[in-house]
Design an enzyme around this catalytic site. Structure first.
Site, PDB file in Angstrom:
ATOM      1  N   ALA A  13       5.831  -0.232   1.423  1.00 22.05           N
ATOM      2  CA  ALA A  13       6.998  -0.277   0.668  1.00 22.05           C
ATOM      3  C   ALA A  13       6.519  -0.829  -0.792  1.00 22.05           C
ATOM      4  O   ALA A  13       7.260  -0.023  -1.843  1.00 22.05           O
ATOM      5  CB  ALA A  13       8.059  -1.357   1.270  1.00 22.05           C
ATOM      6  N   GLU A  34       0.397  -9.712  -4.142  1.00 22.27           N
ATOM      7  CA  GLU A  34       0.035  -9.649  -2.923  1.00 22.27           C
ATOM      8  C   GLU A  34      -0.689 -10.663  -2.543  1.00 22.27           C
ATOM      9  O   GLU A  34      -1.715 -11.098  -3.397  1.00 22.27           O
ATOM     10  CB  GLU A  34      -0.709  -8.308  -2.894  1.00 22.27           C
ATOM     11  CG  GLU A  34      -1.397  -7.973  -1.443  1.00 22.27           C
ATOM     12  CD  GLU A  34      -0.766  -8.379  -0.299  1.00 22.27           C
ATOM     13  OE1 GLU A  34       0.149  -7.758  -0.109  1.00 22.27           O
ATOM     14  OE2 GLU A  34      -1.281  -9.054   0.597  1.00 22.27           O
ATOM     15  N   CYS A  44      -1.418   1.346  10.575  1.00 23.65           N
ATOM     16  CA  CYS A  44      -1.441   2.063  11.673  1.00 23.65           C
ATOM     17  C   CYS A  44      -2.903   2.341  12.064  1.00 23.65           C
ATOM     18  O   CYS A  44      -3.050   2.928  13.278  1.00 23.65           O
ATOM     19  CB  CYS A  44      -0.617   3.303  11.438  1.00 23.65           C
ATOM     20  SG  CYS A  44       0.741   2.772  10.386  1.00 23.65           S
ATOM     21  N   ARG A  72      -2.673   3.533 -12.918  1.00 22.37           N
ATOM     22  CA  ARG A  72      -1.186   3.535 -12.913  1.00 22.37           C
ATOM     23  C   ARG A  72      -0.733   2.469 -13.430  1.00 22.37           C
ATOM     24  O   ARG A  72       0.569   2.070 -13.716  1.00 22.37           O
ATOM     25  CB  ARG A  72      -0.935   3.551 -11.344  1.00 22.37           C
ATOM     26  CG  ARG A  72      -1.327   4.614 -10.625  1.00 22.37           C
ATOM     27  CD  ARG A  72      -0.669   4.526  -9.241  1.00 22.37           C
ATOM     28  NE  ARG A  72      -1.375   5.740  -8.518  1.00 22.37           N
ATOM     29  CZ  ARG A  72      -1.216   6.135  -7.355  1.00 22.37           C
ATOM     30  NH1 ARG A  72      -0.288   5.693  -6.501  1.00 22.37           N
ATOM     31  NH2 ARG A  72      -1.921   7.098  -6.734  1.00 22.37           N
ATOM     32  N   VAL A  82       3.680 -15.322  -3.356  1.00 26.13           N
ATOM     33  CA  VAL A  82       4.896 -15.796  -3.986  1.00 26.13           C
ATOM     34  C   VAL A  82       5.553 -17.061  -3.017  1.00 26.13           C
ATOM     35  O   VAL A  82       5.800 -16.799  -1.943  1.00 26.13           O
ATOM     36  CB  VAL A  82       5.888 -14.582  -3.918  1.00 26.13           C
ATOM     37  CG1 VAL A  82       7.418 -15.203  -4.380  1.00 26.13           C
ATOM     38  CG2 VAL A  82       5.514 -13.688  -5.212  1.00 26.13           C
ATOM     39  N   ALA A 339       6.211   2.740   9.387  1.00 31.14           N
ATOM     40  CA  ALA A 339       5.548   3.018   8.221  1.00 31.14           C
ATOM     41  C   ALA A 339       6.421   4.211   7.179  1.00 31.14           C
ATOM     42  O   ALA A 339       6.557   3.790   5.941  1.00 31.14           O
ATOM     43  CB  ALA A 339       4.219   3.817   8.295  1.00 31.14           C
ATOM     44  N   ASN A 343       7.723   3.342   3.379  1.00 32.80           N
ATOM     45  CA  ASN A 343       7.403   4.276   2.359  1.00 32.80           C
ATOM     46  C   ASN A 343       8.503   4.927   1.436  1.00 32.80           C
ATOM     47  O   ASN A 343       8.748   4.805   0.447  1.00 32.80           O
ATOM     48  CB  ASN A 343       6.449   5.349   2.525  1.00 32.80           C
ATOM     49  CG  ASN A 343       4.919   4.867   2.772  1.00 32.80           C
ATOM     50  OD1 ASN A 343       4.117   4.846   1.862  1.00 32.80           O
ATOM     51  ND2 ASN A 343       4.443   4.437   3.888  1.00 32.80           N
TER      52      ASN A 343
HETATM   53  P1  FAD Z   1       3.443  -4.764   5.561  1.00 31.58           P
HETATM   54  O1  FAD Z   1       2.509  -3.486   5.737  1.00 31.58           O
HETATM   55  O2  FAD Z   1       3.405  -5.729   6.451  1.00 31.58           O
HETATM   56  O3  FAD Z   1       2.940  -5.261   4.009  1.00 31.58           O
HETATM   57  C1  FAD Z   1       3.689  -6.584   3.598  1.00 31.58           C
HETATM   58  C2  FAD Z   1       2.641  -7.112   2.632  1.00 31.58           C
HETATM   59  O4  FAD Z   1       3.317  -8.258   1.949  1.00 31.58           O
HETATM   60  C3  FAD Z   1       1.331  -7.639   3.341  1.00 31.58           C
HETATM   61  O5  FAD Z   1       0.117  -7.074   2.461  1.00 31.58           O
HETATM   62  C4  FAD Z   1       1.562  -9.144   2.870  1.00 31.58           C
HETATM   63  O6  FAD Z   1       0.261  -9.793   2.857  1.00 31.58           O
HETATM   64  C5  FAD Z   1       2.157  -9.315   1.767  1.00 31.58           C
HETATM   65  N1  FAD Z   1       3.058 -10.723   1.564  1.00 31.58           N
HETATM   66  C6  FAD Z   1       3.940 -11.109   2.664  1.00 31.58           C
HETATM   67  N2  FAD Z   1       4.512 -12.394   2.199  1.00 31.58           N
HETATM   68  C7  FAD Z   1       4.038 -12.333   0.799  1.00 31.58           C
HETATM   69  C8  FAD Z   1       4.231 -13.240  -0.246  1.00 31.58           C
HETATM   70  N3  FAD Z   1       5.009 -14.375   0.011  1.00 31.58           N
HETATM   71  N4  FAD Z   1       3.576 -13.057  -1.394  1.00 31.58           N
HETATM   72  C9  FAD Z   1       2.944 -12.028  -1.666  1.00 31.58           C
HETATM   73  N5  FAD Z   1       2.564 -11.304  -0.502  1.00 31.58           N
HETATM   74  C10 FAD Z   1       3.140 -11.383   0.372  1.00 31.58           C
HETATM   75  N6  FAD Z   1       4.170   2.452  12.023  1.00 31.58           N
HETATM   76  C11 FAD Z   1       4.001   3.794  12.161  1.00 31.58           C
HETATM   77  O7  FAD Z   1       5.069   4.346  11.700  1.00 31.58           O
HETATM   78  N7  FAD Z   1       3.139   4.403  13.026  1.00 31.58           N
HETATM   79  C12 FAD Z   1       2.290   3.927  13.676  1.00 31.58           C
HETATM   80  O8  FAD Z   1       1.223   4.500  14.351  1.00 31.58           O
HETATM   81  C13 FAD Z   1       1.931   2.407  13.462  1.00 31.58           C
HETATM   82  N8  FAD Z   1       0.788   1.645  13.720  1.00 31.58           N
HETATM   83  C14 FAD Z   1       0.632   0.489  13.340  1.00 31.58           C
HETATM   84  C15 FAD Z   1      -0.422  -0.093  14.228  1.00 31.58           C
HETATM   85  C16 FAD Z   1      -0.463  -1.486  13.894  1.00 31.58           C
HETATM   86  C17 FAD Z   1      -1.815  -2.218  14.317  1.00 31.58           C
HETATM   87  C18 FAD Z   1       0.393  -2.181  13.138  1.00 31.58           C
HETATM   88  C19 FAD Z   1      -0.078  -3.570  12.733  1.00 31.58           C
HETATM   89  C20 FAD Z   1       1.538  -1.680  12.176  1.00 31.58           C
HETATM   90  C21 FAD Z   1       1.457  -0.296  12.667  1.00 31.58           C
HETATM   91  N9  FAD Z   1       2.886   0.380  12.132  1.00 31.58           N
HETATM   92  C22 FAD Z   1       2.812   1.941  12.432  1.00 31.58           C
HETATM   93  C23 FAD Z   1       3.687  -0.160  11.288  1.00 31.58           C
HETATM   94  C24 FAD Z   1       3.260  -0.130   9.815  1.00 31.58           C
HETATM   95  O9  FAD Z   1       2.115  -0.399   9.460  1.00 31.58           O
HETATM   96  C25 FAD Z   1       4.231  -0.941   8.992  1.00 31.58           C
HETATM   97  O10 FAD Z   1       5.750  -0.185   9.422  1.00 31.58           O
HETATM   98  C26 FAD Z   1       4.163  -0.788   7.563  1.00 31.58           C
HETATM   99  O11 FAD Z   1       2.904  -1.419   7.225  1.00 31.58           O
HETATM  100  C27 FAD Z   1       5.373  -1.577   7.029  1.00 31.58           C
HETATM  101  O12 FAD Z   1       5.018  -1.757   5.329  1.00 31.58           O
HETATM  102  P2  FAD Z   1       5.544  -2.921   4.589  1.00 31.58           P
HETATM  103  O13 FAD Z   1       5.003  -2.649   3.327  1.00 31.58           O
HETATM  104  O14 FAD Z   1       7.051  -2.977   4.726  1.00 31.58           O
HETATM  105  O15 FAD Z   1       4.930  -4.166   5.032  1.00 31.58           O
END
Ligand code: FAD
Length: 486
Positions: A13, A34, A44, A72, A82, A339, A343
C-alpha cells in the site's frame, strides 16, 4: 511551496501510493518511513521461498530502495519506525539509527499492514515456534529447513510417510491453522521431506470457502500424507527443559544452547511430538499508532475510512491490511487483508493527495490458494448466516463438471458452489476447487464480475464465456452452476 506526503509503511500500500503520487506530481515531497530493511516485497511469495521453489528473498522485491530513491525521487527512510502521530500539529515522529525525527506532513498515509497473531496458549515463545508474516520470518524458516536438511536428524530415514518423497527425512513438524498460510506452509514443509501434522480448531480447513472445497482440499492433504487433526484445538505447545534442549540431537542449531525448544503439540486428546511448529493462526491489523492518535477504528477492528480511504482525521488516510474496505455485496465495512486491495487502495490515495480524488473501489473477499496439486478460489458471501445478516435469503448449489472437453486427452473436474439471493436471484458468492491447472481460480473471475455488478444467476448463465476443448466444455462449469442454481 510544495506539499509533503508522508507514508508510514513501505510495502504494497505504502509504495503503491508513493509511486502513484510521484507519477502524478513530480514536485511533491514524498517521505516514506519503513521500520524494516525491506520495501516493496511480495510476502505472498514467502511460502514458495521456504519451499525452495524461489531461490532468493531479493527476487520477491519488485522495486529496490535504491530505485525508489534514485529513479523515483522518493525520500525512503528504511530502519525508521514511526512511534507517534500528532494530527493536530500534522507531524509524525520516527525513531531510527540517527535518533528521533519529527516530520511535518500535509497528507499522511498509514500503510502499516497487519501482523501475524499467535494463539493465546502457553509455549508460543519456545524455540522452534515460527510465524510467517514478514521477510525476516521467511528467512528464518528457510534457514530452519536448510539446517534440518543438513543436520543429523535429517539422516534418519523413514520417520514418517512424507519421507517416501525424499531419500532422507526429518520431522515431525506441526502446522497450527488451516487457513491459506497454514496450508501453503504444510506443502512447503512436506515437499522438503518433513512429516507434517496440521491442527485445525474448526472441523474443516479453509473455513472461508465452501464445505465442498474444504473437503476436496482436506482429502488431497491426506493423500499427500499430511496428518490432519480437524476439530482439534491446540491447548499448549510443550517444550523441553532448558538442559535437555542443549543435549538434543540437532547439534548444529544456531540458537542459544539453554533455550527451551518446542517438543510437542498438545490438544484435548493428543500430544503429538514435533521438532518445529508453524503458527498460521491469522493476522491482526496494526492499528496501535492510529488508535494512540485518536484515529477511529471500524467494527472489524481495522482503521475506518471513507471511500477515498480518508480516516476521521482530515488528510490522514489508511490503506491496505491495516484498514477496512467496503464489501461490494453487503455494502458493509469488511477487513480482507490481501495484496490487490493494498496495492489498489494505496495507489488511489497516491492519486487523491495530488489533487484528483479517486475511490479505490470495494472488495469481494476474493482469494485463491494452491495446496500441492489442488487449486481453490472463493469470492463474495458464502456463509448463509452472514448473507442473512446482510438482508439476503441465500440459496446454494454445488456442481461438479468436467474442466475440459471429455474427448480432450487431459482434464479433470471443477467443483463449484454458487450462492445467490432467493428473491432477487443476485449472485452473492462462490467457492471453486479443481486439480491445479484445471481452472478453478481463473473461473472465479467471471463470478467476481457477476457479483460486483449485481448480476443475477440467470444473467450469469447467459454470459458469453469462451469455449475450446483444451480449456473447457461448451457449457463452462460456471454456466452449469448458474443453470443449476437458477
Ligand atoms: P504490509 O505488507 O504488512 O506492509 C506494512 C509495512 O509497514 C511493513 O513493511 C512494516 O514493517 C511497516 N510498518 C508497520 N508499522 C510501522 C511503523 N510504525 N513505522 C514504520 N513502518 C511500519 N495476499 C494475497 O492477495 N494473495 C496471497 O497469495 C497472499 N499470500 C500471502 C502469504 C504470506 C505468507 C503473507 C504473510 C501474506 C500474504 N498475502 C497474500 C497478504 C499480502 O502480503 C498483504 O495483503 C499485503 O502485503 C498488504 O500490504 P500492506 O502494504 O497493507 O502491508
Amino acid at each position: 511551496m510544495t506539499d509533503t506526503f508522508v507514508i508510514v509503511g513501505g510495502d504494497a500500500a505504502g509504495m503503491a501510493a508513493a509511486s502513484k503520487a510521484r507519477r502524478e506530481d513530480p514536485d511533491l515531497e514524498i517521505v516514506v518511513f519503513e521500520k524494516g530493511e525491506w520495501v516493496s516485497y511480495g510476502a505472498c511469495g514467502l511460502p514458495y521461498y521456504v519451499k525452495g521453489e524461489i531461490q532468493s528473498l531479493e527476487s520477491l522485491v519488485s522495486v529496490t530502495p535504491e530505485e525508489f530513491r534514485e529513479e523515483r525521487d522518493i525520500d525512503l527512510r528504511t530502519g525508521h519506525e514511526v512511534v507517534e502521530i500528532d494530527p493536530d500539529a500534522r507531524t509524525v515522529t520516527a525513531e531510527g539509527d540517527g535518533g528521533e525525527v519529527v516530520q511535518p506532513y500535509d497528507h499522511l498515509l498509514l500503510a502499516t499492514g497487519a501482523e501475524a497473531v499467535a494463539p493465546p496458549i502457553d509455549g508460543t515463545e519456545l524455540e522452534g515456534v515460527y510465524t510467517l508474516g514478514s521477510m525476516s520470518d521467511g528467512k528464518e524458516l528457510r534457514e530452519y529447513v536448510a539446517r534440518a536438511r543438513d543436520g543429523e536428524s535429517f539422516q534418519q530415514a523413514d520417520r514418517g510417510p512424507a519421507c517416501r518423497y525424499l531419500e532422507d527425512c526429518s520431522g515431525p513438524v506441526g502446522v497450527v491453522g488451516g487457513g491459506y498460510i497454514g496450508l501453503e506452509m504444510a506443502e512447503a514443509l512436506a515437499a522438503n521431506g518433513f512429516e507434517v501434522h496440521l491442527f485445525q480448531r474448526s472441523d474443516r480447513v479453509l473455513t472461508g470457502f465452501s464445505e465442498a472445497t474444504s473437503e476436496a482440499v482436506a482429502d488431497h492433504l491426506r493423500e499427500r500424507d499430511v496428518a490432519l487433526s480437524l476439530g482439534s484445538e491446540v491447548l499448549e505447545l510443550a517444550g523441553s527443559e532448558a538442559s535437555e534442549a542443549s543435549d538434543g540431537a540437532s547439534s548444529d542449531r544456531t540458537q542459544s544452547d539453554d533455550a527451551a525448544e518446542v517438543e510437542a503439540v498438545v490438544t484435548a486428546d493428543d500430544r503429538v511430538p514435533v521438532e518445529m511448529v508453524l503458527l498460521g493462526t491469522g493476522v491482526r491489523p496494526r492499528t496501535g499508532l492510529a488508535e494512540d492518535a485518536g484515529i477511529e477504528l471500524g467494527p472489524t477492528g481495522a482503521i475506518a475510512t471513507d471511500a477515498y480511504r480518508e480516516t476521521n482525521r482530515p488528510d490522514v488516510y489508511a490503506a491496505g491490511d491495516c484498514a477496512e474496505a467496503t464489501h461490494v455485496v453487503t455494502g458493509e465495512p469488511t477487513h480482507v487483508p490481501l495484496a490487490l486491495t493494498a496495492n489498489r487502495h494505496g495507489r488511489a490515495v497516491g492519486q487523491t493527495v495530488t489533487g484528483t480524488p479517486v475511490e479505490g473501489g470495494g472488495v469481494a473477499g476474493t482469494a485463491a490458494v494452491k495446496v500441492f496439486d489442488v487449486e481453490a478460489a472463493r469470492t463474495g458471501i458464502l456463509d448463509h448466516d452472514e448473507a442473512r445478516a446482510a438482508g439476503f435469503e441465500p440459496v446454494s448449489e454445488t456442481i461438479t463438471a468436467k474442466s475440459r472437453a471429455g474427448y480432450y486427452p487431459e482434464g479433470g473436474e471443477v467443483t463449484i458452489t454458487l450462492t445467490a439471493d432467493r428473491d432477487s436471484g443476485r449472485v452473492l458468492g462462490a467457492s471453486l476447487v479443481s486439480e491445479y491447472g484445471e481452472g478453478a481460480v481463473h473461473r472465479s473471475h467471471a463470478i467476481v464480475a457477476a457479483l460486483t455488478e449485481g448480476t443475477t444467476v440467470s444473467e450469469l448463465e447467459n454470459y458469453d464465456l469462451a469455449y475450446a476443448p483444451p480449456f473447457n466444455t461448451t457449457w463452462d462449469p460456471v454456466l452449469v452452476a448458474a443453470k443449476v442454481l437458477g
